[in-house]
Enzyme design. Structure first.
Site, short mmCIF file in Angstrom:
data_model
loop_
_atom_site.label_atom_id
_atom_site.label_comp_id
_atom_site.label_asym_id
_atom_site.label_seq_id
_atom_site.Cartn_x
_atom_site.Cartn_y
_atom_site.Cartn_z
N ARG A 208 0.84 -1.20 0.00
CA ARG A 208 0.00 0.00 0.00
C ARG A 208 0.88 1.25 0.00
O ARG A 208 1.62 1.48 0.95
CB ARG A 208 -0.92 0.01 1.22
N GLU A 210 0.56 4.24 0.79
CA GLU A 210 -0.11 5.29 1.55
C GLU A 210 0.93 6.20 2.20
O GLU A 210 1.78 5.72 2.94
CB GLU A 210 -0.99 4.68 2.63
N ARG A 216 0.52 2.88 12.94
CA ARG A 216 -0.26 1.72 12.52
C ARG A 216 -0.23 1.48 11.01
O ARG A 216 -0.92 0.62 10.52
CB ARG A 216 -1.72 1.85 13.00
N HIS A 217 0.58 2.25 10.27
CA HIS A 217 0.65 2.09 8.83
C HIS A 217 2.00 1.52 8.39
O HIS A 217 3.05 1.92 8.88
CB HIS A 217 0.43 3.44 8.12
N GLU A 356 -10.18 -2.04 14.72
CA GLU A 356 -10.62 -2.84 13.58
C GLU A 356 -9.48 -3.77 13.16
O GLU A 356 -8.38 -3.33 12.85
CB GLU A 356 -10.99 -1.94 12.40
N SER A 359 -11.69 -7.04 7.95
CA SER A 359 -12.76 -6.54 7.09
C SER A 359 -13.19 -7.68 6.17
O SER A 359 -12.36 -8.50 5.76
CB SER A 359 -12.28 -5.35 6.25
N ARG A 408 -0.96 -6.07 12.49
CA ARG A 408 -1.93 -5.37 13.33
C ARG A 408 -2.47 -6.30 14.42
O ARG A 408 -2.65 -5.90 15.57
CB ARG A 408 -3.07 -4.81 12.48
#
Length: 434
Positions: A208, A210, A216-217, A356, A359, A408
């Site tokens: 990713r 991002e 947390r990334h 979370e 998903s 995570r």
């Protein structure tokens, strides 16, 4: 003489054995010296009293790899209740360079950036190694649980020709003169493979791009994915996910007990049946409890996730709670809407200790529904989805699945503030080595 590990020594009291590993610590006292040897299984105490062996030990600094032949002697105060006496020490390499920190201390006294910069050495520390033993046990439990439910492991491409799922946050690369991308998810492939095996799973890296510099990334993480066909609705996905998480926790307990003890881990509570609450009900409960109307929110904010996590533990004794029925407009194009509640979907999230974690949900499975969903989101040219849509065109059962990041999960399980603390070699906005 065949090498044995530190944990096997207690079965060889009185025998001459050969062990090997790293010099974890030397204690050079006036009349005797002690060598603490570290191997993959643990620590061994070696008593050095002979003058020649002591001189040899004094010339071998910590982290030098050595082999030791000696007699196993019972000693209750030593690690494992035994020690090695009358040792013959053999250096297996040149004396090691001084390490950037003392690995023999109970806790590694270094900043997180320093540990990451020197990860090949830092990860030797027993507590850091224990983190990744637990991680390995979690993945083992993931595989065992899914295979018990007849899922088949697959390995999907990590280089793809189009960026179709998550917008612009992709890493571009030159693929023999053509543009290509690192895969952000195996989502589309695992759906296609439902048409082959009915139930599939994958453990693999995803990427990713991002530009988020947070605790947390990560730019690359390990994704745990599963997809299953011939479901009634998303509740079948919830049941499979709940069983999988239970299998992961069981795998950790079975395979990583010493690591759990070393890190003083409090294992999470998981109820026999999943705790499930609808998205709209979550917002209603939060509004009543706080006096602040959040019923129009399109998603759960971090504070909402923490609130529902605390509610699940307080009311149901569970560290895990499934939230179902997220608004359709804020979920991926392949998300199945809830026919009984317009505007809501059959999407799910699993909240673990207020964060979370998972998903998933039920996906669309009819070709015409995909065409409508993509067109409604402004996709006029569907050629990028041709292989994916072909799977739907040629017959796909009702299906759904879930996915979550291993790092995570580990960060929450071990209650650490930064996901990099549970990642072997993190890749983020700034870090590309070691």
């Amino acid at each position: 003489m065949q090498r044995i590990l530190s944990t096997q020594l207690s079965a060889h009291v009185g025998e001459t054995v050969r062990i090997a590993g790293w010099i974890h610590r030397r204690r050079l006292l006036k009349s005797v010296a002690f060598l603490i040897l570290r191997d993959a299984a643990g620590l061994t105490q070696i008593v050095v009293s002979e003058k020649a062996a002591r001189a040899q030990l004094e010339a071998l600094p910590e982290e030098t790899t050595v082999a030791v032949v000696g007699t196993v002697t019972a000693e209750p105060s030593a690690p494992g209740g035994v020690e090695i006496t009358s040792p013959v020490i053999e250096a297996l390499t040149d004396p090691a360079e001084p390490a950037p920190f003392d690995l023999y201390r109970p806790d590694l006294r270094a900043s997180l950036p320093a540990m990451l910069d020197h990860a090949p050495v830092a990860l030797r520390h027993p507590k850091l190694a224990a983190v990744h033993r637990i991680s390995a046990a979690a993945v083992g439990g993931f595989r065992t649980a899914l295979e018990a439910m007849s899922f088949v492991e697959i390995h999907t491409p990590k280089i793809v020709g189009t960026a179709t799922e998550s917008g612009a946050n992709v890493f571009k690369l030159d693929y023999f003169g053509r543009p290509a991308y690192l895969a952000q998810s195996p989502q589309l492939y695992k759906q296609m493979m439902v048409g082959v095996f009915e139930r599939v799973y994958e453990v693999g890296p995803v990427f990713r791009a991002e530009p988020s510099d947070t605790a947390r990334h990560l730019a690359s993480y390990t994704s745990l994915d599963a997809e299953m066909g011939f479901i009634e609705d998303h509740r079948d996905v919830i049941a499979a996910c709940h069983a999988t998480v239970g299998g992961m926790l069981a795998g950790i307990r079975a395979s990583a007990g010493p690591s759990l003890e070393l890190l003083d881990v409090t294992m999470p509570a998981l109820t026999e049946k999943p705790v499930v609450v609808h998205f709209a009900d979550v917002l209603e409960m939060i509004s009543r409890a706080t006096g602040q109307d959040v019923t129009a929110e399109p998603d759960l904010a971090p504070a909402h996730e923490r609130w529902i996590g605390e509610w699940a533990l307080r009311e149901h004794g569970s560290d895990f709670v499934f939230v179902e029925g997220y608004p359709t407009a804020h979920r991926a194009f392949y998300t199945h809407p809830d026919p009984e509640r317009p505007g809501y979907s059959r999407a799910i999230d699993l909240i673990f200790r207020g964060l979370e974690l998972v998903s998933g949900g039920q996906r669309l499975h009819r070709h015409a529904d995909y065409v409508r969903a993509l067109t409604a989101r402004g996709e006029s040219d569907l050629s990028a989805y041709s292989g994916y849509l072909d799977a739907m065109r040629y017959g796909m059962p009702p299906h759904g699945g879930f996915a979550f990041g291993l790092e995570r999960f580990m960060a929450r399980l071990l209650d650490v503030p930064n996901v990099r603390q549970v990642t072997l070699f993190p890749r983020d906005l700034h870090r590309l080595s070691p």
